[in-house]
Design a protein around this motif. Sequence first.
Motif, PDB file in Angstrom:
ATOM      1  N   LEU A 116      -6.080  -1.888 -50.056  1.00 55.05           N
ATOM      2  CA  LEU A 116      -4.799  -1.837 -49.358  1.00 55.05           C
ATOM      3  C   LEU A 116      -4.885  -1.112 -48.007  1.00 55.05           C
ATOM      4  N   PHE A 117      -5.483   0.068 -47.994  1.00 54.50           N
ATOM      5  CA  PHE A 117      -5.533   0.903 -46.794  1.00 54.50           C
ATOM      6  C   PHE A 117      -6.234   0.192 -45.638  1.00 54.50           C
ATOM      7  N   GLU A 118      -7.431  -0.324 -45.888  1.00 55.39           N
ATOM      8  CA  GLU A 118      -8.213  -0.936 -44.805  1.00 55.39           C
ATOM      9  C   GLU A 118      -7.555  -2.211 -44.297  1.00 55.39           C
ATOM     10  N   ILE A 119      -6.987  -2.991 -45.235  1.00 52.35           N
ATOM     11  CA  ILE A 119      -6.318  -4.232 -44.832  1.00 52.35           C
ATOM     12  C   ILE A 119      -5.085  -3.901 -43.994  1.00 52.35           C
ATOM     13  N   ASN A 120      -4.423  -2.822 -44.381  1.00 52.76           N
ATOM     14  CA  ASN A 120      -3.216  -2.446 -43.635  1.00 52.76           C
ATOM     15  C   ASN A 120      -3.543  -1.949 -42.230  1.00 52.76           C
ATOM     16  N   ILE A 121      -4.499  -1.004 -42.108  1.00 52.97           N
ATOM     17  CA  ILE A 121      -4.703  -0.426 -40.762  1.00 52.97           C
ATOM     18  C   ILE A 121      -5.388  -1.415 -39.819  1.00 52.97           C
ATOM     19  N   ARG A 122      -6.294  -2.255 -40.374  1.00 51.95           N
ATOM     20  CA  ARG A 122      -7.027  -3.163 -39.483  1.00 51.95           C
ATOM     21  C   ARG A 122      -6.268  -4.474 -39.294  1.00 51.95           C
ATOM     22  N   LEU A 123      -5.946  -5.159 -40.420  1.00 52.45           N
ATOM     23  CA  LEU A 123      -5.329  -6.489 -40.284  1.00 52.45           C
ATOM     24  C   LEU A 123      -3.839  -6.412 -39.976  1.00 52.45           C
ATOM     25  N   ILE A 244      -7.874  12.179 -46.216  1.00 49.12           N
ATOM     26  CA  ILE A 244      -6.579  12.826 -45.974  1.00 49.12           C
ATOM     27  C   ILE A 244      -6.082  12.536 -44.541  1.00 49.12           C
ATOM     28  N   ASP A 245      -6.991  12.516 -43.585  1.00 51.49           N
ATOM     29  CA  ASP A 245      -6.702  12.475 -42.144  1.00 51.49           C
ATOM     30  C   ASP A 245      -5.435  11.733 -41.696  1.00 51.49           C
ATOM     31  N   SER A 246      -5.384  10.428 -41.949  1.00 55.35           N
ATOM     32  CA  SER A 246      -4.275   9.655 -41.356  1.00 55.35           C
ATOM     33  C   SER A 246      -2.934   9.882 -42.073  1.00 55.35           C
ATOM     34  N   TYR A 247      -2.937  10.540 -43.236  1.00 55.10           N
ATOM     35  CA  TYR A 247      -1.657  10.940 -43.859  1.00 55.10           C
ATOM     36  C   TYR A 247      -0.926  11.889 -42.900  1.00 55.10           C
ATOM     37  N   ALA A 305     -17.358  13.879 -37.937  1.00 59.31           N
ATOM     38  CA  ALA A 305     -16.843  12.912 -36.974  1.00 59.31           C
ATOM     39  C   ALA A 305     -15.372  12.559 -37.225  1.00 59.31           C
ATOM     40  N   LEU A 306     -14.969  12.450 -38.485  1.00 60.73           N
ATOM     41  CA  LEU A 306     -13.577  12.074 -38.771  1.00 60.73           C
ATOM     42  C   LEU A 306     -12.608  13.209 -38.455  1.00 60.73           C
ATOM     43  N   ASP A 307     -13.039  14.439 -38.748  1.00 61.69           N
ATOM     44  CA  ASP A 307     -12.179  15.608 -38.499  1.00 61.69           C
ATOM     45  C   ASP A 307     -11.805  15.730 -37.014  1.00 61.69           C
ATOM     46  N   LEU A 358     -20.502   4.703 -35.107  1.00 64.50           N
ATOM     47  CA  LEU A 358     -19.761   4.266 -33.904  1.00 64.50           C
ATOM     48  C   LEU A 358     -18.293   4.691 -33.950  1.00 64.50           C
ATOM     49  N   ARG A 359     -18.046   5.847 -34.523  1.00 63.82           N
ATOM     50  CA  ARG A 359     -16.655   6.295 -34.713  1.00 63.82           C
ATOM     51  C   ARG A 359     -15.974   6.689 -33.396  1.00 63.82           C
ATOM     52  N   PRO A 360     -14.625   6.543 -33.372  1.00 60.92           N
ATOM     53  CA  PRO A 360     -13.869   6.800 -32.142  1.00 60.92           C
ATOM     54  C   PRO A 360     -13.281   8.209 -32.002  1.00 60.92           C
ATOM     55  N   GLU A 361     -13.172   8.985 -33.093  1.00 57.99           N
ATOM     56  CA  GLU A 361     -12.242  10.124 -33.099  1.00 57.99           C
ATOM     57  C   GLU A 361     -12.483  11.155 -31.999  1.00 57.99           C
ATOM     58  N   ASN A 362     -13.750  11.436 -31.700  1.00 58.85           N
ATOM     59  CA  ASN A 362     -14.035  12.462 -30.692  1.00 58.85           C
ATOM     60  C   ASN A 362     -13.564  12.002 -29.302  1.00 58.85           C
ATOM     61  N   SER A 416     -15.706  -3.032 -37.206  1.00 50.68           N
ATOM     62  CA  SER A 416     -14.720  -3.612 -36.288  1.00 50.68           C
ATOM     63  C   SER A 416     -13.971  -2.533 -35.503  1.00 50.68           C
ATOM     64  N   PHE A 417     -13.944  -1.281 -36.017  1.00 52.06           N
ATOM     65  CA  PHE A 417     -13.238  -0.244 -35.259  1.00 52.06           C
ATOM     66  C   PHE A 417     -13.962   0.128 -33.964  1.00 52.06           C
ATOM     67  N   PHE A 418     -15.199  -0.325 -33.803  1.00 49.04           N
ATOM     68  CA  PHE A 418     -15.884  -0.055 -32.529  1.00 49.04           C
ATOM     69  C   PHE A 418     -15.155  -0.767 -31.390  1.00 49.04           C
ATOM     70  N   ALA A 420     -12.011  -2.105 -31.781  1.00 44.07           N
ATOM     71  CA  ALA A 420     -10.581  -1.762 -31.854  1.00 44.07           C
ATOM     72  C   ALA A 420     -10.302  -0.408 -31.233  1.00 44.07           C
ATOM     73  N   GLU A 421     -11.175   0.566 -31.538  1.00 44.63           N
ATOM     74  CA  GLU A 421     -10.843   1.948 -31.185  1.00 44.63           C
ATOM     75  C   GLU A 421     -11.775   2.583 -30.167  1.00 44.63           C
ATOM     76  N   THR A 422     -13.074   2.612 -30.493  1.00 47.51           N
ATOM     77  CA  THR A 422     -14.006   3.415 -29.691  1.00 47.51           C
ATOM     78  C   THR A 422     -13.994   2.954 -28.236  1.00 47.51           C
ATOM     79  N   ASN A 444      -1.520   3.047 -33.961  1.00 50.49           N
ATOM     80  CA  ASN A 444      -1.764   3.260 -35.391  1.00 50.49           C
ATOM     81  C   ASN A 444      -3.155   3.885 -35.526  1.00 50.49           C
ATOM     82  N   THR A 445      -3.587   4.166 -36.728  1.00 48.70           N
ATOM     83  CA  THR A 445      -4.846   4.905 -36.888  1.00 48.70           C
ATOM     84  C   THR A 445      -6.071   4.062 -36.546  1.00 48.70           C
ATOM     85  N   GLU A 446      -5.889   2.773 -36.324  1.00 49.02           N
ATOM     86  CA  GLU A 446      -6.977   1.897 -35.894  1.00 49.02           C
ATOM     87  C   GLU A 446      -6.829   1.586 -34.396  1.00 49.02           C
ATOM     88  N   ALA A 447      -6.046   2.403 -33.700  1.00 48.54           N
ATOM     89  CA  ALA A 447      -5.795   2.266 -32.249  1.00 48.54           C
ATOM     90  C   ALA A 447      -5.078   0.979 -31.873  1.00 48.54           C
TER      91      ALA A 447
HETATM   92  C1  DMJ Z   1     -10.870   3.864 -38.674  1.00 45.68           C
HETATM   93  O1  DMJ Z   1     -10.853   2.773 -39.513  1.00 45.68           O
HETATM   94  C2  DMJ Z   1      -9.564   4.608 -38.677  1.00 45.68           C
HETATM   95  O2  DMJ Z   1      -9.481   5.407 -37.540  1.00 45.68           O
HETATM   96  C3  DMJ Z   1      -9.384   5.459 -39.915  1.00 45.68           C
HETATM   97  O3  DMJ Z   1      -8.200   6.216 -39.881  1.00 45.68           O
HETATM   98  C4  DMJ Z   1     -10.555   6.400 -40.058  1.00 45.68           C
HETATM   99  N1  DMJ Z   1     -11.810   5.749 -39.962  1.00 45.68           N
HETATM  100  C5  DMJ Z   1     -12.062   4.716 -38.987  1.00 45.68           C
HETATM  101  C6  DMJ Z   1     -12.750   5.162 -37.731  1.00 45.68           C
HETATM  102  O4  DMJ Z   1     -13.642   6.166 -37.849  1.00 45.68           O
END
Ligand code: DMJ
Length: 456
Positions: A116-123, A244-247, A305-307, A358-362, A416-418, A420-422, A444-447
């Motif tokens: 549910l979570f991944e389908i919601n934030i990405r799709l 926990i992060d995106s909550y 990286a997520l923090d 390839l995370r975006p958060e930083n 795919s978040f590379f 979408a976000e990074t 949203n949390t997927e940018a």
């Molecule tokens: C993304 O799918 C989202 O940003 C999610 O909230 C956390 N993980 C990845 C990126 O690192």
Amino acid sequence: MNCRINIALLSALLVFLPVEGSAQKAFTARQKSVECEKIKAACLHAWSGYKKYANGYDALKPISKKGHNWYGVSFLMTPVDAFDTFFLLGLKKEAEEAREMMVSGLNFNVDEEVQLFEINIRLMGGLLSSYGLSKDKRLLALAEDLGARLLPAFNSPTGMPYRYVNLKSGKTRDALSNPAEIGTYLIEFGKLTEYTGDSNYYQVAKKAALEIFRRRSDNDLVGTTIDVNTGAWKNTESQIGARIDSYYEYLYKAWLLFGDKDCLEAWEIHNKAIKKHLLTQVQSGWYFTRVDMKSGKETNPLYGALDAFYAGILALSGDIGTAAKVQQGNYYMWTHFNIEPEEFNFRTDSVLYPNYPLRPENIESCFYLYRKTKNPEYQRMGYRMINDILTKCKTDAGFAEVKNVKTLELSDSMESFFLAETLKYAYLLFAPEKTLDLSKFVFNTEAHPMERAKRE
Ligand code: DMJ
């Protein structure tokens, strides 16, 4: 050939790297435009690799040059996640290609159990922002169809969703969930309510998030694992990273996007507790540690990286002082280990999980801090991170996850978040503000950018 490219890249770096000792010097308009062009070129490289080797799949395997699907069928994760990045970067042809793939290739009437979570934030996030930007009603129809198929996940005794749902039968599975997978629907379901007029979407999303909030400890913290059938915590470690992060992120953004005061209050209570119990200073900087939600005692001095996203949400909410000192720790984490590791122990300075997917958060936090302060230091930090990615993660077919930040060995994945976000946050860090006006849009949390409703 490679050698020629590297020499060209090196000279570009030498020309445009802000001089040591003049770290606060602003990037010139020309330097910013060079960065933007470099990031556009990276987008085109990743997209052409996807089209050539993974067309129609969820994602590209950038080393073996193959396609990869998450489930038995493809949900076109990469094109759905990438459309709005192409749109914002002015890559019109690529945006058109991604839109065409979505409208001709997406079908949710399939007997597949999805997370549910991944389908919601990405799709869902990708479809809603694509509709918002393009006004193509076919994208909204897809989002509505998907929304109806995700709703059965919320039919638990507590209202907190199960982790998996079958898109055709509505059958659910896995009651052991976590705050992120329970509380990260406010933005997408709120937008669905706005677009369809069906208030049920926002109601179920809000109930789920507030059921977590209701179960906070006396310290105002939440744990990492909870049973959605009974509402009992199964892992009481409190932290701001994975699971926990995106909550937290969505509580604050539901206020920004929809003016939801209950969510603002919940965010403020949690944020105060996080700063009181988790924020920790060591020699190399400030980090958020992990503690037991009830006792407040440290369980594990891990950071990763997520923090790193939390500095960004702090900046967005106006707490520049805390955001700035946490971002110094984020930057240390990036530079000290070559590229940031997934997790490290900030007390012993040792790496626990050495990969960088390839995370975006930083970079995301650099973007918010730069927008809020205009201090070029954050562009300088982002510049270093972006150029590390573009030089160290590039393959013939795209960009690859780093398996080990110490050795820089790569592994065969380009999430795919590379796209979408990074790359989006990287571009927006140097692009004119009007490219994406933060007073009008919330990510949203997927940018995926969502337009803020006009309120009195
Ligand atoms: C993304 O799918 C989202 O940003 C999610 O909230 C956390 N993980 C990845 C990126 O690192």
